[in-house]
Structures are given as structure tokens and as C-alpha cells.
Design an enzyme around this catalytic site. Structure first.
Site, PDB file in Angstrom:
ATOM      1  N   LYS A  20     -29.482 -70.151 -19.774  1.00  0.00           N
ATOM      2  CA  LYS A  20     -29.100 -69.644 -21.101  1.00  0.00           C
ATOM      3  C   LYS A  20     -30.037 -68.515 -21.529  1.00  0.00           C
ATOM      4  CE  LYS A  20     -27.756 -73.001 -24.099  1.00  0.00           C
ATOM      5  NZ  LYS A  20     -27.826 -74.286 -24.862  1.00  0.00           N
ATOM      6  N   HIS A  52     -17.073 -71.533 -24.413  1.00  0.00           N
ATOM      7  CA  HIS A  52     -18.199 -71.972 -25.249  1.00  0.00           C
ATOM      8  C   HIS A  52     -18.073 -71.516 -26.701  1.00  0.00           C
ATOM      9  CE1 HIS A  52     -19.954 -73.256 -21.548  1.00  0.00           C
ATOM     10  NE2 HIS A  52     -20.114 -72.032 -21.094  1.00  0.00           N
ATOM     11  N   GLU A  82     -29.478 -75.966 -30.818  1.00  0.00           N
ATOM     12  CA  GLU A  82     -29.935 -74.808 -31.596  1.00  0.00           C
ATOM     13  C   GLU A  82     -29.693 -75.040 -33.090  1.00  0.00           C
ATOM     14  OE1 GLU A  82     -27.953 -71.062 -31.497  1.00  0.00           O
ATOM     15  OE2 GLU A  82     -25.966 -71.920 -31.390  1.00  0.00           O
ATOM     16  N   LEU A 128     -25.087 -80.742 -19.217  1.00  0.00           N
ATOM     17  CA  LEU A 128     -24.476 -82.048 -19.519  1.00  0.00           C
ATOM     18  C   LEU A 128     -22.984 -81.914 -19.240  1.00  0.00           C
ATOM     19  CD1 LEU A 128     -26.365 -82.755 -22.882  1.00  0.00           C
ATOM     20  CD2 LEU A 128     -26.976 -83.541 -20.594  1.00  0.00           C
ATOM     21  N   VAL A 176     -18.653 -70.571 -39.598  1.00  0.00           N
ATOM     22  CA  VAL A 176     -17.205 -70.316 -39.732  1.00  0.00           C
ATOM     23  C   VAL A 176     -16.482 -71.606 -40.151  1.00  0.00           C
ATOM     24  CG1 VAL A 176     -15.117 -69.675 -38.446  1.00  0.00           C
ATOM     25  CG2 VAL A 176     -17.259 -68.444 -38.036  1.00  0.00           C
ATOM     26  N   LYS A 225     -16.065 -72.168 -30.367  1.00  0.00           N
ATOM     27  CA  LYS A 225     -15.261 -73.189 -31.039  1.00  0.00           C
ATOM     28  C   LYS A 225     -13.910 -72.626 -31.473  1.00  0.00           C
ATOM     29  CE  LYS A 225     -19.731 -74.373 -32.900  1.00  0.00           C
ATOM     30  NZ  LYS A 225     -20.678 -74.069 -33.989  1.00  0.00           N
ATOM     31  N   ARG A 242      -8.934 -72.390 -35.787  1.00  0.00           N
ATOM     32  CA  ARG A 242      -9.158 -70.943 -35.851  1.00  0.00           C
ATOM     33  C   ARG A 242      -7.942 -70.263 -35.230  1.00  0.00           C
ATOM     34  NH1 ARG A 242     -15.523 -69.723 -34.512  1.00  0.00           N
ATOM     35  NH2 ARG A 242     -16.343 -71.691 -35.323  1.00  0.00           N
ATOM     36  N   ARG A 288     -27.437 -69.751 -41.080  1.00  0.00           N
ATOM     37  CA  ARG A 288     -26.447 -69.025 -41.889  1.00  0.00           C
ATOM     38  C   ARG A 288     -25.269 -69.953 -42.168  1.00  0.00           C
ATOM     39  NH1 ARG A 288     -22.643 -68.898 -38.079  1.00  0.00           N
ATOM     40  NH2 ARG A 288     -23.287 -68.514 -35.942  1.00  0.00           N
ATOM     41  N   GLU A 331     -31.518 -75.337 -18.831  1.00  0.00           N
ATOM     42  CA  GLU A 331     -31.245 -76.655 -19.399  1.00  0.00           C
ATOM     43  C   GLU A 331     -30.439 -77.466 -18.401  1.00  0.00           C
ATOM     44  OE1 GLU A 331     -29.079 -76.411 -23.131  1.00  0.00           O
ATOM     45  OE2 GLU A 331     -30.937 -76.150 -24.240  1.00  0.00           O
TER      46      GLU A 331
HETATM   47  P1  ADP Z   1     -24.429 -70.122 -28.606  1.00  0.00           P
HETATM   48  O1  ADP Z   1     -25.569 -69.863 -29.520  1.00  0.00           O
HETATM   49  O2  ADP Z   1     -24.159 -69.001 -27.664  1.00  0.00           O
HETATM   50  O3  ADP Z   1     -23.211 -70.605 -29.328  1.00  0.00           O
HETATM   51  P2  ADP Z   1     -25.175 -72.855 -27.872  1.00  0.00           P
HETATM   52  O4  ADP Z   1     -26.492 -73.214 -27.325  1.00  0.00           O
HETATM   53  O5  ADP Z   1     -24.909 -73.194 -29.302  1.00  0.00           O
HETATM   54  O6  ADP Z   1     -24.906 -71.299 -27.632  1.00  0.00           O
HETATM   55  O7  ADP Z   1     -24.043 -73.513 -26.994  1.00  0.00           O
HETATM   56  C1  ADP Z   1     -22.669 -73.238 -27.163  1.00  0.00           C
HETATM   57  C2  ADP Z   1     -21.844 -74.221 -26.367  1.00  0.00           C
HETATM   58  O8  ADP Z   1     -22.172 -74.141 -24.973  1.00  0.00           O
HETATM   59  C3  ADP Z   1     -22.089 -75.681 -26.727  1.00  0.00           C
HETATM   60  O9  ADP Z   1     -21.338 -76.110 -27.831  1.00  0.00           O
HETATM   61  C4  ADP Z   1     -21.641 -76.365 -25.439  1.00  0.00           C
HETATM   62  O10 ADP Z   1     -20.234 -76.430 -25.345  1.00  0.00           O
HETATM   63  C5  ADP Z   1     -22.140 -75.414 -24.378  1.00  0.00           C
HETATM   64  N1  ADP Z   1     -23.506 -75.812 -23.942  1.00  0.00           N
HETATM   65  C6  ADP Z   1     -24.685 -75.356 -24.417  1.00  0.00           C
HETATM   66  N2  ADP Z   1     -25.728 -75.960 -23.800  1.00  0.00           N
HETATM   67  C7  ADP Z   1     -25.203 -76.845 -22.923  1.00  0.00           C
HETATM   68  C8  ADP Z   1     -25.742 -77.791 -21.974  1.00  0.00           C
HETATM   69  N3  ADP Z   1     -27.050 -77.921 -21.801  1.00  0.00           N
HETATM   70  N4  ADP Z   1     -24.878 -78.531 -21.246  1.00  0.00           N
HETATM   71  C9  ADP Z   1     -23.520 -78.385 -21.389  1.00  0.00           C
HETATM   72  N5  ADP Z   1     -22.961 -77.521 -22.244  1.00  0.00           N
HETATM   73  C10 ADP Z   1     -23.765 -76.745 -23.007  1.00  0.00           C
END
Ligand code: ADP
Length: 445
Positions: free
Chosen positions: A158, A235, A287, A203, A294, A237, A337, A291, A200
Site C-alpha cells: 500500500k 477498493h 486508516e 486479509l 461520502v 465503496k 452510490r 473529513r 500489510e
Molecule cells: P484508501 O485510503 O485508498 O481508501 P484503505 O486503506 O482505506 O485505502 O483501504 C481501502 C480498501 O482496500 C478497504 O476497505 C479494503 O477493501 C481494502 N484493503 C485495505 N487494506 C487491506 C488489507 N490489509 N487486506 C485486505 N483488504 C484491504
């Protein structure tokens, strides 16, 4: 209280903020790019200022233009909406330096949480479990190899400064690692101006569960329960609900308390969302978004709290007018959405909305800037409308959603309404046992 707020955004979210302002007697200033001159947010604002050309960098990301617009209109505060400058700490600071109020948290909190590696470190310090992985940015292949061996494949690479679901790479085994790191780094540099990446554990079938928090300047912090945002494409929503069909009242209270206490310890103020992945009965922090989200309306529907108004009042130094005990969760809410995209390929479908008819009746809320004859420009994201449904329970909410989706007419452009109709017929969705892979499996089947 503020007399006039400039809304540094466009589309449905600019309208949402404007409505919150109007309901409490605050005048609004819209800013817009040249292609957005006929937009609904411009039409409904008390005043409007053109801030530049169609490209975001020339208009909605053009800080000098936005500050000038705020100054010449005598605005007291700037609401950044979501996206664009909403998580830009430098912008928040510049706003403050011009004796204007930035409606959001302090620049320091934006900076800390915008760095996802730092955010995970802060969460760990606060006693929140994080997804297992590297302690910080990964600098060499050998370091990546040893971390990956430790936590076990599959892993996820990531971007430290990532967002919007972009810049993530799943790696199934060691033979794919070197190339994936290289690609992730160059994509991160191109998209976010920072090539740092971290690792990471991937999962495999988690749910995305997030907690909404609100904090004022006087140490009062409350949580507004969770949202289940597991139905995602790439990734990102597209369908969210509250409460989550799999979270018990005890889990809600516990996770909510953890989130609220953490926010209090950080001295955070404003609205925020703490995001977790939920897997095998455990919640792992991924994370925090500093802010408005949506998907905030579903929380508004089940709590009766206007999150945007609270956000504005807190920025104006008001005390929260309710306590955690006053927050009551009632009924069920779902948000779809409606993106102007091909429902199969997700490629954007800008263009003229030749006719537009919205569903109605009890429990139907639409947050949208569309109107018949509006031309969706190709320069911005494809979110065209949010359909938000409220009912006394989940089963009835899904039935009402189906009815509302089938009433919704948006002609001239493609939308993902047909996909939402398929989603609500999916057995995993009906049972509530869906996860972040459900939609991908549905669309590739
Ligand atoms: P962003 O800031 O780009 O939205 P996030 O860290 O919030 O990134 O992750 C967005 C989505 O990516 C999560 O809701 C999930 O679906 C997937 N994701 C993030 N980290 C993991 C992980 N460690 N294992 C599996 N899926 C992940």
C-alpha cells in the site's frame, strides 16, 4: 456563528453542505470551474465565483483562486467538502493564515492521519489493533521479503500517502514481490507524489467497518455507530449500510468507545471516521479519514443527527449539544452510490442527462446535483447521485431500496443502477454475510 461560508467543492457534496448552511441561516458562496457554470451548486448558492478552467488543478485545487474568492466575498469560513482539498493540511493552514476558518480538524491531525504509516503507529500507541505488517515504509526488497515471510502470503503493498483505493497491490507469493514493489512505488510516486510503500497482511474475506466520531473544542467526543462499507469495486465503496448486519450492540458500544476515547486522547476536533477491517471476530485499524465521508447520510438517517451542521457548529466553537447517552440508533439505512459509469466495466459515462426522474415516498432521500438537461463533465469523479433509503428494519429497507431503484430514471448516460439491482438480489447481501470480495466475485462471474 458564521455569516457566510465558501464551499470549496462541487457536485452533490457542495449541495449537501449548502443545504446544511441554509437550514441554519448561513449564506453560501459556490466556487466553480468554467465547465461547471451551469451546475446546481452554482444555481442554488447565494453567490458564486468562477475560479478557473476545467482541470481540477486549475479550479477546485487552485488554492490562490479559492482564497481570493473567499476574501472578495467576505466569507468567514471555508468548507472543503470531500476529496479535492479536504485532506490537504497545507490548504487548511493557508486558510487559517488568511483569517478564515477551515471547517475541519487541525492541520497537524490532517498531516498525521494522511500518512498511513504514521496513523498506524498512532493507533498502536492508543491500544488499537492494526493489520499486521511492516512497522513503517519498506525501503529494500530484502526487507520486504523478510516481512512478507514473517506475516505470510498473500500480502498487500500500500502507498503511505494513498487514498481512494488506488495504489494497492496484492502479492500472492515471493516470486511476484520484486515486480509488485517496483510497480507500487512508481504508481505511488505518480499518483501521490510520494513513492513510499508499506506492507500489510492481505486479509482474504474481511468486512470494512468504520466508526463515525464527532469531537468539539471542549473535550466532548461522541461516536455515531458503525457503517458497513464492504461492497466495493476496485477498493472503492459503492453500497453502504448502517447498522452493519453482523455487528452486535455490544461490539458497537465497545468499538465506538475505543474510537471515541482515542479521538479524545489525540485532542482531535471536528468529524472523523476510523476505518477497520473486521475478520474472524477481530477489528483491525486501517486508516482514519479526517473529513466528512461520502456515506455520512446513512448515519444521519439512523441517528437523526445532521453531521454537516454539527461539523459547522464545532468549527464555530460551539459545544456539542448532545452526549453519547442522547444518541439513539433507530431503524436501518442503506446508501447506493449512483455513479455515471458502465455497470459492467465501470468506465465513466459523462454526457447529457436527457431526462431525469427521481423516486420518492417515505424514507427516500436523494443527494444529487443532477437535473434534466445537465451535462456531466468528463473532468471529475463519476458520482452522480446518492440514493439513501431509511426503514424500520433491514428487510424492509432492502425492499424499499429495490422499489426506489426501479423508479429512478437517469437517461442519456449509463449508470450503475442495474448493478445495484443485482447487488440487492445477491444471497450474500440479503443474508448480510457479504465481504470486500463479494462484488468482485459478482462482477467477474
Ligand atoms: P484508501 O485510503 O485508498 O481508501 P484503505 O486503506 O482505506 O485505502 O483501504 C481501502 C480498501 O482496500 C478497504 O476497505 C479494503 O477493501 C481494502 N484493503 C485495505 N487494506 C487491506 C488489507 N490489509 N487486506 C485486505 N483488504 C484491504
Amino acid at each position: 456563528m458564521f455569516k457566510k461560508i465558501l464551499i470549496a467543492n462541487r457536485g452533490e457534496i457542495a449541495l449537501r453542505v449548502m443545504r446544511a448552511c441554509r437550514d441554519i441561516g448561513i449564506h453560501t458562496v459556490a466556487v466553480h470551474s468554467t465547465v461547471d457554470a451551469d451546475s446546481m451548486h452554482v444555481r442554488l448558492a447565494d453567490e458564486s465565483v468562477c475560479i478557473g478552467g476545467p482541470l481540477s488543478k486549475d479550479s477546485y485545487l487552485n488554492v490562490p483562486s479559492i482564497i481570493t474568492a473567499a476574501t472578495i466575498t467576505n466569507s468567514d469560513a471555508i468548507h472543503p467538502g470531500v476529496g479535492f482539498l479536504s485532506e490537504n493540511a497545507e490548504f487548511a493552514e493557508i486558510v487559517r493564515d488568511h483569517n478564515l476558518v477551515f471547517i475541519g480538524p487541525s492541520p497537524q491531525h490532517i498531516t498525521d492521519m494522511g500518512d498511513k504509516v504514521k496513523a498506524k503507529k498512532i493507533a498502536t500507541k492508543l491500544g488499537i489493533s492494526v493489520v499486521p505488517g511492516s512497522d513503517g515504509g519498506v525501503s529494500s526488497l530484502s526487507e520486504a521479503q523478510s516481512i512478507a515471510r514473517n506475516i505470510g502470503y498473500p500480502i498487500l503493498i500500500k502507498a503511505t500517502s494513498g487514498g481512494g483505493g488506488r495504489g494497492m497491490k496484492i502479492v500472492q507469493n515471493e516470486s511476484e514481490l520484486a515486480e509488485a514493489i517496483q510497480m507500487a512505488k512508481s504508481e505511488a510516486e505518480a499518483s501521490f507524489g510520494n513513492s513510499e510503500v508499506y506492507i500489510e497482511k492481505y486479509l482474504s474475506h474481511p468486512k470494512h467497518i468504520e466508526i463515525q466520531v464527532i469531537a468539539d473544542n471542549f473535550g466532548n467526543v461522541i461516536h455515531l455507530g458503525e457503517r458497513d462499507c464492504s461492497l466495493q469495486r476496485r477498493h472503492q465503496k459503492i453500497f453502504e449500510e448502517s447498522p452493519s448486519p453482523v455487528i452486535t450492540p455490544d461490539q458497537r458500544a465497545e468499538l465506538g468507545k475505543l474510537a471515541a476515547n482515542s479521538i479524545k486522547q489525540l485532542g482531535y476536533r471536528g468529524v472523523g471516521t476510523i476505518e477497520f477491517l473486521y475478520s474472524d471476530g477481530h477489528f483491525y485499524f486501517i486508516e482514519m479519514n479526517t473529513r466528512l465521508q461520502v456515506e455520512h447520510p446513512i448515519t444521519e438517517q439512523i441517528t437523526g443527527i445532521d453531521i454537516v451542521q454539527e461539523q459547522i457548529k464545532i468549527a464555530a466553537d460551539d459545544k456539542l449539544s448532545f452526549s453519547q447517552q442522547d444518541v439513539k440508533f433507530s431503524g436501518h439505512a442503506i446508501e447506493c452510490r449512483i455513479n455515471a459509469e458502465d455497470p459492467d466495466t465501470f468506465s465513466p459515462s459523462p454526457g447529457l442527462v436527457s431526462s431525469y426522474h427521481t423516486p420518492g415516498g417515505p424514507g427516500v432521500r436523494i443527494d444529487s446535483h443532477l437535473y434534466s438537461g445537465y451535462k456531466i463533465p468528463s473532468y471529475y469523479d463519476s458520482l452522480a447521485a446518492k440514493l439513501i433509503i431509511y426503514e424500520v428494519n433491514r428487510k424492509r429497507c432492502l425492499a424499499r431500496l429495490k422499489r426506489a431503484l426501479s423508479e429512478y430514471v437517469i437517461s442519456g448516460v449509463k449508470t450503475i443502477i442495474p448493478l445495484h439491482l443485482r447487488i440487492i438480489d445477491n444471497p450474500e447481501v440479503i443474508s448480510g454475510q457479504y465481504d470486500i470480495t463479494t462484488l468482485e466475485r459478482m462482477t467477474t462471474a
